[in-house]
Design a protein around this motif. Structure first.
Motif, PDB file in Angstrom:
ATOM      1  N   VAL A 138     -35.124   1.736  -0.069  1.00 36.21           N
ATOM      2  CA  VAL A 138     -34.972   1.844   1.385  1.00 36.21           C
ATOM      3  C   VAL A 138     -34.692   3.297   1.718  1.00 36.21           C
ATOM      4  O   VAL A 138     -33.980   3.993   0.977  1.00 36.21           O
ATOM      5  N   GLU A 148     -38.452   0.375   4.655  1.00 36.80           N
ATOM      6  CA  GLU A 148     -38.310  -0.433   3.450  1.00 36.80           C
ATOM      7  C   GLU A 148     -39.630  -0.501   2.699  1.00 36.80           C
ATOM      8  O   GLU A 148     -40.683  -0.759   3.284  1.00 36.80           O
ATOM      9  N   THR A 155     -31.316  -4.413   4.605  1.00 36.78           N
ATOM     10  CA  THR A 155     -32.675  -4.868   4.850  1.00 36.78           C
ATOM     11  C   THR A 155     -32.666  -6.199   5.591  1.00 36.78           C
ATOM     12  O   THR A 155     -31.690  -6.943   5.551  1.00 36.78           O
TER      13      THR A 155
END
Length: 274
Positions: free
Chosen positions: A101, A32, A92
């Motif tokens: 991501v 991320e 996430t």
């Protein structure tokens, strides 16, 4: 490609990567944020898919990879998927997703290959449970130019999102292999590798030990230290001097001290002439 529904089957697969079971089944993990993804791309990690917020512009640092500029050959085989805020939130753990991501394949390293390095500097991790501690150990090993990091059984998952974030990209810079240390340490000892552990009752301190030869630092659990199963394989017990009143050091801090004493001995042992 665009995906807006969090109920999409592909989103279910991506969100499963937030769990260890999902990561093990798919052989992949999540990254991320721009920094981690860019580090993965620079290091030629096997990035499979990049999800980006379709309502925002793709960060300029990543746009070169998507557009196929000459420096961005790594981006050619990546699937780029525009997704909604709801999809990003599903994939996430952070409360405020950064808008991008990536799905990355787990790298594969052979733990036995660590035995072949003549001047190895290795950290063998036994049962460290805190993701931040493991990430800091990996980041410090990277900074110290270590050969690599071995993760024994009972250690927190390297690909836990918290661990990945705390490495700050260093997991892409050096070999990290999962193994059964009980099976590997005897072979290391037979090859003459110094297997170094810390003990509060050790007589030799870390500044007395020659760390210019092949050495593996064995670091244990935050609360209980090195497991009783592995302690017998240590052939050099040392202590880190603590002139102050603290009873002990954080495992990541202790590992950093040991690594940088090795760096000092290997690269800075000779003082410049006056």
């Amino acid at each position: 490609m665009m995906i807006t529904s969090a109920a999409n089957p592909r989103v279910k697969g991506w969100s499963a990567l937030l769990t260890k079971r999902g990561r093990d089944e798919q052989g992949a993990f999540l990254l991320e944020g721009v920094h981690l993804i860019e580090e993965a791309l620079r290091s030629q990690a096997k990035v499979r898919t990049i999800l980006y917020n379709m309502d925002r512009e793709l960060p300029v640092e990543l746009d070169d990879y998507r557009s196929g500029h000459s420096r961005a050959e790594q981006g050619k085989n990546i699937e780029w998927v525009g997704v909604s805020e709801a999809v990003l939130a599903k994939c996430t753990e952070t409360k405020t997703p950064q808008g991008v991501v990536a799905v990355c394949a787990k790298p594969e390293y052979d733990a036995a290959a660590f035995l072949e390095h003549k001047l190895a500097l290795v950290v063998a991790v036994d049962g460290v449970q805190d993701p931040g501690n493991l990430g800091t150990i990996i980041r410090t090993a990277d900074a110290a130019g270590a050969t690599g990091v071995l993760l024994g059984r009972g250690t927190v998952d390297l690909y836990n999102p918290k661990t990945v974030r705390s490495t700050m990209g260093s997991l892409f810079h050096l070999p990290i292999a999962e193994c059964d240390l009980k099976e590997l340490l005897p072979s290391a000892g037979q090859k003459g590798i110094r297997l170094v552990g810390t003990r509060l009752d050790a007589r030799q301190h870390c500044y007395d030990l020659d760390l210019t030869q092949a050495v593996w630092f064995l670091v244990g659990n935050e609360g209980s230290g090195l497991s009783p199963e592995l302690a017998p394989y240590v052939n050099e017990d040392i202590i880190i001097p603590m002139p102050g009143q603290a009873e002990s050091l954080n495992v990541a801090m202790a590992t950093g001290i040991l690594l940088y004493e090795a760096v000092r001995q290997r690269h800075f042992s000779k003082l410049p002439s006056v």
